[in-house]
Design an enzyme around this catalytic site. Structure first.
Site, PDB file in Angstrom:
ATOM      1  N   ARG A  64       0.835  -1.207   0.000  1.00 46.00           N
ATOM      2  CA  ARG A  64       0.000   0.000   0.000  1.00 46.00           C
ATOM      3  C   ARG A  64       0.869   1.256   0.000  1.00 46.00           C
ATOM      4  O   ARG A  64       0.478   2.277  -0.541  1.00 46.00           O
ATOM      5  CB  ARG A  64      -0.936   0.009   1.211  1.00 46.00           C
ATOM      6  CG  ARG A  64      -2.305  -0.601   0.907  1.00 46.00           C
ATOM      7  CD  ARG A  64      -3.276  -0.389   2.032  1.00 46.00           C
ATOM      8  NE  ARG A  64      -2.872  -1.087   3.240  1.00 46.00           N
ATOM      9  CZ  ARG A  64      -3.010  -2.389   3.438  1.00 46.00           C
ATOM     10  NH1 ARG A  64      -3.561  -3.129   2.494  1.00 46.00           N
ATOM     11  NH2 ARG A  64      -2.622  -2.960   4.556  1.00 46.00           N
ATOM     12  N   TYR A  68       0.239   4.239  -2.518  1.00 44.67           N
ATOM     13  CA  TYR A  68       0.011   5.632  -2.096  1.00 44.67           C
ATOM     14  C   TYR A  68       1.002   6.575  -2.767  1.00 44.67           C
ATOM     15  O   TYR A  68       0.640   7.663  -3.192  1.00 44.67           O
ATOM     16  CB  TYR A  68       0.094   5.745  -0.567  1.00 44.67           C
ATOM     17  CG  TYR A  68      -0.980   4.960   0.182  1.00 44.67           C
ATOM     18  CD1 TYR A  68      -2.167   4.600  -0.460  1.00 44.67           C
ATOM     19  CD2 TYR A  68      -0.819   4.601   1.514  1.00 44.67           C
ATOM     20  CE1 TYR A  68      -3.149   3.879   0.213  1.00 44.67           C
ATOM     21  CE2 TYR A  68      -1.798   3.886   2.191  1.00 44.67           C
ATOM     22  CZ  TYR A  68      -2.958   3.517   1.538  1.00 44.67           C
ATOM     23  OH  TYR A  68      -3.914   2.813   2.194  1.00 44.67           O
ATOM     24  N   TYR A  90     -13.425   9.587  -0.595  1.00 46.15           N
ATOM     25  CA  TYR A  90     -14.636   9.321   0.206  1.00 46.15           C
ATOM     26  C   TYR A  90     -14.355   9.696   1.663  1.00 46.15           C
ATOM     27  O   TYR A  90     -13.201   9.710   2.114  1.00 46.15           O
ATOM     28  CB  TYR A  90     -15.079   7.863   0.070  1.00 46.15           C
ATOM     29  CG  TYR A  90     -14.328   6.864   0.922  1.00 46.15           C
ATOM     30  CD1 TYR A  90     -13.166   6.266   0.469  1.00 46.15           C
ATOM     31  CD2 TYR A  90     -14.794   6.536   2.208  1.00 46.15           C
ATOM     32  CE1 TYR A  90     -12.485   5.360   1.260  1.00 46.15           C
ATOM     33  CE2 TYR A  90     -14.112   5.628   3.003  1.00 46.15           C
ATOM     34  CZ  TYR A  90     -12.963   5.051   2.523  1.00 46.15           C
ATOM     35  OH  TYR A  90     -12.290   4.165   3.319  1.00 46.15           O
TER      36      TYR A  90
END
Ligand code: SAM
Length: 260
Positions: A64, A68, A90
């Site tokens: 991750r 990112y 979101y």
């Protein structure tokens, strides 16, 4: 001159998007979108058919951290090319969200204007749905894996909220779910501060107006048996009443008599 605005979509489709965030989405030269729900992403694409999804950067087995970095870079490339860029994320773009914070810091370090707009996060929905006021007895928030990796001081007279519970204990940053064995280690850790029969809540805010939130009540000892997702949050309510600080109360009383 390039610029970056990171805005939040809120949690529920069509319910939480503020006018300023909508303005950025409608007016930016380039819009990147990161939504947890495919329908929410489609909704953004109705406003901006040219919006670019950040989802394809995620991949099974890929760290991750790398994902990112690539997302930040994708946005920065456009800022450097002189475009006004909007990153629409979101929830709240600055709550348990690495990419917007990193992208803003990097843009500013390179001399560009960059801003973040506050929005409705999972935390806000949790307070409303579960009827919790964080001001009543206090509320601690931790990322679930970080909670295991480090010695934290839990206050069992306050609420404890563990984010990213679905990937608790993932040291690799590559998993999209962790196992029952990981969760058993979390149970062990929580047993240091809470009784085995203590009631917990698995919380999932509704992301569509037609859906209801998940608010599943379980006991601590059953935490390994329950189905968890990437979008689950664990709420541990207080297990004891607040302990008065008698010494401080006495000093305050003394102060009051002096001032009277
Ligand atoms: N920026 C988001 C926000 O403002 O809520 C949070 C992003 S963070 C990377 C992902 C974590 O947020 C999940 O693991 C979960 O703890 C929480 N989360 C995301 N969607 C949620 C939902 N629908 N209900 C409850 N918690 C949610």
């Amino acid at each position: 001159r390039g610029s970056l605005a990171c805005v939040g979509l809120g949690m529920m489709l069509g319910a939480h998007l503020g006018p300023r965030a909508r303005g950025h989405i409608e007016l930016a030269d380039i819009v990147f979108v990161a939504a947890s729900d495919a329908l929410v992403e489609l909704w953004v694409q109705q406003m901006r058919p040219d919006a670019r999804s950040l989802q394809p950067f995620y991949a099974e087995g890929k760290s991750r951290r790398q994902t990112y970095r690539e997302m930040v870079e994708a946005m920065l490339v456009e800022v450097r090319a002189g475009r006004s860029v909007c990153g629409a994320f979101y929830g709240h773009p600055g709550v348990f969200a690495t990419v917007p914070h990193d992208a803003i810091a990097k843009a500013r370090a390179e001399g560009f204007d960059a801003s973040m707009d506050a929005a409705v996060s999972a935390e806000d929905c949790l307070y409303a749905d579960l009827g919790i006021d964080p001001g009543r007895v206090g509320c601690q928030h931790y990322e679930a894996s970080q909670f295991l990796f480090y010695r934290r001081r839990v206050d069992p007279s306050a609420h404890l909220v563990l984010w990213q519970i679905g990937i608790v204990g993932d040291r690799s940053c590559r998993r999209f779910a962790t196992t029952e064995a990981h969760r058993r280690l979390l149970i062990e850790r929580l047993l240091e501060d809470y009784p085995a029969g203590h009631g917990l809540i698995v919380y999932e805010a509704a992301t569509l107006p037609i859906a209801s939130p998940r608010m599943e009540r379980i006991t601590l000892e059953r935490l390994a048996d329950v189905k968890l997702h990437m979008h689950s949050t664990l709420v541990v309510p207080p297990a004891m009443t607040m302990v008065p600080d008698e010494a401080m109360l006495a000093r305050l009383a003394q102060l009051e008599t002096q001032l009277a």
